[in-house]
Design an enzyme around this catalytic site. Structure first.
Site, PDB file in Angstrom:
ATOM      1  N   THR A  97       5.121   3.122   2.322  1.00  0.00           N
ATOM      2  CA  THR A  97       4.565   3.317   0.975  1.00  0.00           C
ATOM      3  C   THR A  97       3.079   2.989   0.942  1.00  0.00           C
ATOM      4  OG1 THR A  97       5.175   1.062   0.248  1.00  0.00           O
ATOM      5  CG2 THR A  97       6.771   2.835  -0.143  1.00  0.00           C
ATOM      6  N   LYS A  98       2.664   2.009   1.748  1.00  0.00           N
ATOM      7  CA  LYS A  98       1.237   1.677   1.800  1.00  0.00           C
ATOM      8  C   LYS A  98       0.447   2.779   2.520  1.00  0.00           C
ATOM      9  CE  LYS A  98       0.897  -2.166  -0.456  1.00  0.00           C
ATOM     10  NZ  LYS A  98       0.047  -2.251  -1.673  1.00  0.00           N
ATOM     11  N   LEU A 147       9.819   0.603   5.307  1.00  0.00           N
ATOM     12  CA  LEU A 147       9.562   1.402   4.113  1.00  0.00           C
ATOM     13  C   LEU A 147       8.336   0.869   3.375  1.00  0.00           C
ATOM     14  CD1 LEU A 147      10.337   3.633   2.141  1.00  0.00           C
ATOM     15  CD2 LEU A 147      11.845   2.002   0.990  1.00  0.00           C
ATOM     16  N   TYR A 148       8.193  -0.448   3.345  1.00  0.00           N
ATOM     17  CA  TYR A 148       7.002  -1.035   2.722  1.00  0.00           C
ATOM     18  C   TYR A 148       5.737  -0.468   3.355  1.00  0.00           C
ATOM     19  CZ  TYR A 148       3.322  -4.451   1.785  1.00  0.00           C
ATOM     20  OH  TYR A 148       2.130  -5.046   1.454  1.00  0.00           O
ATOM     21  N   ALA A 149       5.691  -0.472   4.693  1.00  0.00           N
ATOM     22  CA  ALA A 149       4.534   0.064   5.409  1.00  0.00           C
ATOM     23  C   ALA A 149       4.332   1.546   5.089  1.00  0.00           C
ATOM     24  CB  ALA A 149       4.709  -0.138   6.906  1.00  0.00           C
TER      25      ALA A 149
END
Length: 431
Positions: free
Chosen positions: A245-246, A241-243
């Site tokens: 959002t980026k 999810l971090y990736a």
């Protein structure tokens, strides 16, 4: 027993003769001679008490408001002083996430060369806020004012741009960490997407519009297996999810560049490490556990393949950030309206020399003069990728980016800082 109302008060005061020795009592009885008088005295005391409590509540509330709020003459004076440019052709930069790892180093570097710097940070508790407070104190000693506030506070952002005509924004504020996204996904949407949009809205409406440099991530390459990773490679398969959002941030910034003429540069950082680093990162937690005699967990990929990372020392990342600011070009919008095309760029900032995690541990063992207790386990399905490797040819050509610090040297500097900051007596701790 007689009550107060049974006392022999005359119905018409003054008709009964009272002894001289009771003069004081006579005046007292006259004041309270009737039910009406008593009622008015009660009202007086109630009003007095209510006034006192209201004033006390107002004072406490006002004090709390002043402590938590921003604004005012003194606050604006600090902003202007911190943002003052002290070199010819210098920049005035708003650094978001200024008390974070990269933000602190970038802010100090900008200030050192004479640029104006104002920081913004919300000091969240993703990791120990005391480390962020210590970084803030370090910035303060160098004349850098850090505003305690959130990116999603549109009024605060508007006020910052109203007080200071920033030429550039260095956007480093974000919810970091791949694994934490499985515990608190909403924090990533709040910071990395909503916060980014709030900042872009403020920038598009500012006059003049600033140029924007912001931190994307090497995580956007996700499940890509072509190495080394190049800016032209596909990034539509995020593994966390971090990736995601980026990656969303890269699409959002492209939209604002296209519609509003904002000059935007995205930087894909590759595993940044060094002094004042983030405690949630492996090299940091490995150091802590080794010193405390606790076991460390070393993940392995499929078929027991060692994980590898393109570890990039903080000073090299800072050079890339400053090079991006200096070459960013100007935004072309006015009052939120685009007047022409503006630069839109994306660069990898890495060391282009991947190192396996066991090799990293071995270097730490040598610097700490202690052996690690290692537990090797298979990498869980938490969004981590087995390796990263940056192709930095574009950044080298466009920014003059050239990393110079190898992992051996960088970790030596980190360990020296760690032992000093956390108060370890090295001779005592490592034997």
């Amino acid at each position: 027993m007689r009550s107060l109302y049974d006392e022999p008060f005359p119905s018409t005061p003054g008709k009964v003769k009272i002894e001289r020795t009771n003069t004081i009592n006579r005046h007292f009885h006259r004041c309270f001679a009737s039910t009406t008088t008593l009622f008015f005295w009660a009202l007086f005391f109630i009003a007095l008490t209510a006034s006192y409590l209201s004033f006390q509540s107002f004072f406490v509330s006002g004090t709390r408001y002043l402590k938590l709020s921003w604004g005012g003459i003194q606050w604006e004076k600090q902003l202007r002083s911190s943002s003052q440019i002290r070199r010819s052709g210098g920049l005035s930069v708003l650094v978001t996430g200024a008390s974070g790892f990269v933000g602190t180093h970038v802010s100090l570097a900008l200030k050192k060369r004479g640029d104006g710097v104002v920081g913004l940070d919300n000091f969240n508790n993703y990791y120990d806020p005391s480390l962020k407070k210590a970084r803030k104190s370090l910035l303060n000693t160098h004349g850098i004012f850090v505003v305690d506030g959130d990116l999603n506070d549109a009024r605060l952002l508007a006020k910052l741009f109203d007080v200071v005509a920033f030429t550039h924004v260095m956007h480093l504020a974000a919810q970091a960490g791949v694994r934490y996204a499985m515990e608190n996904p909403s924090s990533y949407v709040h910071s990395n997407i909503a916060g980014l949009v709030s900042l872009l809205e403020a920038c598009k409406s500012a006059n003049p519009q600033p140029a924007i440099v912001w931190a994307s991530s090497s995580s956007v390459y996700g499940l890509n297996v072509k190495v080394p990773f190049s800016e032209s490679d596909r990034t539509d398969q995020p593994a966390s999810l971090y990736a995601a959002t980026k990656k969303a941030g890269e699409e959002i910034t492209h939209t604002y560049n296209h519609i509003y003429g904002l000059s935007i540069t995205g930087l894909r950082f590759f595993t940044v490490y060094g002094p004042w680093g983030r405690p949630d990162m492996a090299y940091f937690s490995f150091t802590r556990n080794i010193l405390q005699g606790k076991p460390i967990t070393v993940y392995r990929g499929k078929n027991r393949v060692d994980l590898a990372r393109d570890f990039t020392y903080i000073d090299d990342i800072v050079k890339g950030c400053l090079g991006s600011l200096d070459t960013s070009g100007k935004s072309t919008g006015t009052g939120g309206k685009k007047r022409g095309p503006a630069p839109y760029r994306i660069f990898n900032l890495g060391n282009t020399s991947p190192v396996t995690v066991p090799t990293l541990v071995g270097i730490l063992e040598r610097h700490l003069k202690m052996k690690a207790k290692k537990n090797f386990v298979d990498m869980p399905g938490n969004g981590d990728v087995p390796f990263t490797h940056a192709n930095i040819s574009l950044a080298r050509r466009e920014l003059g980016y050239k990393p110079t610090t190898d992992l051996q040297t960088g970790l030596k500097k980190f360990v020296r800082w760690y032992l000093s900051y956390y108060g370890y007596n090295q001779r005592k701790s490592v034997n």
